[in-house]
Write a protein that holds these residues in place. Structure first.
Motif, PDB file in Angstrom:
ATOM      1  N   TYR A  28       0.860  -1.185   0.000  1.00 51.29           N
ATOM      2  CA  TYR A  28       0.000   0.000   0.000  1.00 51.29           C
ATOM      3  C   TYR A  28       0.891   1.227   0.000  1.00 51.29           C
ATOM      4  O   TYR A  28       1.799   1.322   0.834  1.00 51.29           O
ATOM      5  CB  TYR A  28      -0.936   0.039   1.208  1.00 51.29           C
ATOM      6  N   PRO A  29       0.658   2.150  -0.945  1.00 50.11           N
ATOM      7  CA  PRO A  29      -0.318   2.106  -2.037  1.00 50.11           C
ATOM      8  C   PRO A  29      -0.032   0.946  -3.002  1.00 50.11           C
ATOM      9  O   PRO A  29       1.118   0.538  -3.129  1.00 50.11           O
ATOM     10  CB  PRO A  29      -0.130   3.459  -2.740  1.00 50.11           C
ATOM     11  N   CYS A  35       9.014   2.325  -2.139  1.00 48.52           N
ATOM     12  CA  CYS A  35       8.446   3.454  -1.391  1.00 48.52           C
ATOM     13  C   CYS A  35       7.098   3.122  -0.750  1.00 48.52           C
ATOM     14  O   CYS A  35       6.346   4.018  -0.362  1.00 48.52           O
ATOM     15  CB  CYS A  35       8.301   4.673  -2.303  1.00 48.52           C
ATOM     16  N   ALA A  36       6.777   1.836  -0.620  1.00 47.71           N
ATOM     17  CA  ALA A  36       5.480   1.454  -0.068  1.00 47.71           C
ATOM     18  C   ALA A  36       5.362   1.860   1.402  1.00 47.71           C
ATOM     19  O   ALA A  36       6.317   1.734   2.168  1.00 47.71           O
ATOM     20  CB  ALA A  36       5.275  -0.055  -0.204  1.00 47.71           C
ATOM     21  N   ASP A  37       4.201   2.351   1.780  1.00 44.78           N
ATOM     22  CA  ASP A  37       3.947   2.641   3.199  1.00 44.78           C
ATOM     23  C   ASP A  37       3.841   1.352   3.998  1.00 44.78           C
ATOM     24  O   ASP A  37       4.305   1.275   5.143  1.00 44.78           O
ATOM     25  CB  ASP A  37       2.648   3.443   3.350  1.00 44.78           C
ATOM     26  N   ARG A  38       3.196   0.346   3.391  1.00 41.57           N
ATOM     27  CA  ARG A  38       3.040  -0.951   4.040  1.00 41.57           C
ATOM     28  C   ARG A  38       3.325  -2.028   3.004  1.00 41.57           C
ATOM     29  O   ARG A  38       2.916  -1.910   1.850  1.00 41.57           O
ATOM     30  CB  ARG A  38       1.620  -1.102   4.607  1.00 41.57           C
ATOM     31  N   ILE A  39       4.013  -3.062   3.433  1.00 41.77           N
ATOM     32  CA  ILE A  39       4.434  -4.090   2.479  1.00 41.77           C
ATOM     33  C   ILE A  39       4.509  -5.446   3.176  1.00 41.77           C
ATOM     34  O   ILE A  39       5.021  -5.556   4.288  1.00 41.77           O
ATOM     35  CB  ILE A  39       5.779  -3.702   1.826  1.00 41.77           C
ATOM     36  N   LEU A  40       3.958  -6.455   2.514  1.00 42.69           N
ATOM     37  CA  LEU A  40       4.010  -7.828   2.999  1.00 42.69           C
ATOM     38  C   LEU A  40       4.811  -8.669   2.014  1.00 42.69           C
ATOM     39  O   LEU A  40       4.498  -8.690   0.817  1.00 42.69           O
ATOM     40  CB  LEU A  40       2.606  -8.427   3.138  1.00 42.69           C
ATOM     41  N   PHE A  41       5.837  -9.325   2.515  1.00 43.39           N
ATOM     42  CA  PHE A  41       6.608 -10.278   1.737  1.00 43.39           C
ATOM     43  C   PHE A  41       6.178 -11.688   2.122  1.00 43.39           C
ATOM     44  O   PHE A  41       5.601 -11.910   3.180  1.00 43.39           O
ATOM     45  CB  PHE A  41       8.108 -10.146   2.035  1.00 43.39           C
ATOM     46  N   SER A  42       6.488 -12.640   1.256  1.00 43.47           N
ATOM     47  CA  SER A  42       6.267 -14.046   1.582  1.00 43.47           C
ATOM     48  C   SER A  42       7.489 -14.833   1.160  1.00 43.47           C
ATOM     49  O   SER A  42       8.040 -14.630   0.069  1.00 43.47           O
ATOM     50  CB  SER A  42       5.030 -14.591   0.862  1.00 43.47           C
ATOM     51  N   ALA A  43       7.952 -15.742   2.030  1.00 44.41           N
ATOM     52  CA  ALA A  43       9.106 -16.583   1.711  1.00 44.41           C
ATOM     53  C   ALA A  43       8.711 -17.662   0.715  1.00 44.41           C
ATOM     54  O   ALA A  43       7.580 -18.153   0.706  1.00 44.41           O
ATOM     55  CB  ALA A  43       9.651 -17.219   2.986  1.00 44.41           C
ATOM     56  N   ALA A 127      -6.779  -4.906   5.895  1.00 45.68           N
ATOM     57  CA  ALA A 127      -5.930  -4.336   6.947  1.00 45.68           C
ATOM     58  C   ALA A 127      -4.705  -3.662   6.345  1.00 45.68           C
ATOM     59  O   ALA A 127      -4.237  -2.635   6.862  1.00 45.68           O
ATOM     60  CB  ALA A 127      -5.510  -5.421   7.934  1.00 45.68           C
ATOM     61  N   THR A 128      -4.168  -4.226   5.261  1.00 43.72           N
ATOM     62  CA  THR A 128      -3.038  -3.593   4.574  1.00 43.72           C
ATOM     63  C   THR A 128      -3.475  -2.248   3.997  1.00 43.72           C
ATOM     64  O   THR A 128      -2.751  -1.250   4.090  1.00 43.72           O
ATOM     65  CB  THR A 128      -2.506  -4.502   3.455  1.00 43.72           C
ATOM     66  N   GLU A 129      -4.649  -2.200   3.429  1.00 43.12           N
ATOM     67  CA  GLU A 129      -5.155  -0.964   2.830  1.00 43.12           C
ATOM     68  C   GLU A 129      -5.502   0.082   3.882  1.00 43.12           C
ATOM     69  O   GLU A 129      -5.282   1.284   3.673  1.00 43.12           O
ATOM     70  CB  GLU A 129      -6.402  -1.276   1.984  1.00 43.12           C
ATOM     71  N   GLU A 130      -6.035  -0.360   5.014  1.00 40.63           N
ATOM     72  CA  GLU A 130      -6.567   0.562   6.012  1.00 40.63           C
ATOM     73  C   GLU A 130      -5.599   0.864   7.149  1.00 40.63           C
ATOM     74  O   GLU A 130      -5.954   1.533   8.120  1.00 40.63           O
ATOM     75  CB  GLU A 130      -7.874  -0.010   6.571  1.00 40.63           C
TER      76      GLU A 130
END
Length: 228
Positions: A28-29, A35-43, A127-130
């Motif tokens: 997100y965005p 430059c992401a405000d929030r970021i989820l990686f996966s192994a 939750a990632t968006e909000e």
């Protein structure tokens, strides 16, 4: 709800001799990376890594349908696969025939899992968006791991229950608020993580990822590490 890895990123060969690979799952965005405000990686684990966790060659991880998937998208598919859930129930029937699971039948387990799992992933995306990811994350119980600063993503949605139990677990290592590395996931079949074979494997995964990236405690450093 469709999830797809936005980009695969390869980290360098690590001291343990394992080649850790990461995929970006959610940002997100949307569409941002560095430059992401929030970021989820996966192994994503290779076959040698999978074996190092105690996974046998006849496990579904080595099935062509799932081999090569990152952990997030793998569990998303598994929890919608009736054939896998049927086998999972048969292999762990003694756990389901206990007070912890209220002697749930195979049919109800499969039906409730398929109905509940998509709502959990939908909640994680929202939750990632909000900017409410931290409301979903709880530290891994100290008795479940050697390091108290592990974080497990415990997605506990009132829509995601099976027999009034929050059965789904998505495990991750927390880099900082809004930045997590998902290491795997499981349907929790026993109260204590170390007492069931599937969650013992997940504990091995989170231990390994933590060992590989431990000490990185800010998002920018981790992003630079995986893009390097």
């Amino acid at each position: 709800m469709v999830f797809a890895a936005e980009e695969c990123i390869f980290a360098k060969n690590q001291p343990a001799g394992l080649f850790m690979e990461f995929a970006i799952i959610l940002t997100y965005p949307p569409g941002t990376k560095r430059c992401a405000d929030r970021i989820l990686f996966s192994a994503r684990y290779n076959e040698d890594e999978l074996r190092s966790f105690g996974i046998s060659n006849d496990n579904i991880d080595f099935n062509d349908l799932y081999k090569g998937n990152d952990e997030f998208n793998k569990i998303r598919k598994l929890w919608q696969d009736p054939a896998y859930l049927n086998d999972f129930y048969n292999e762990n029937e003694h756990f389901f025939n206990t007070e912890y699971w209220n002697n749930i039948s195979k049919t109800q387990f499969i039906t409730d899992t398929i109905a509940s799992a998509p709502l959990i992933f939908d909640k994680l995306k929202k939750a990632t968006e909000e900017n409410t990811l931290e409301e979903l994350f709880q530290p891994l119980d100290k008795e479940d791991g050697e390091k108290a600063d592990y974080t497990s993503i415990r997605v506990k949605s009132k829509y995601g229950e099976i027999r009034h139990r929050f059965a789904f677990r998505i495990y991750a290592v927390k880099i900082e608020d809004g930045c997590y590395v998902i290491t795997g996931g499981a349907i929790k079949i026993a109260k204590d993580m170390g007492k069931a074979p599937n969650t013992r494997i997940e504990l091995a995964k989170i231990n390994q990822v933590y060992a590989e990236i431990g000490g990185m405690d800010d998002k920018n450093s981790f992003i630079e590490f995986v893009f390097e």
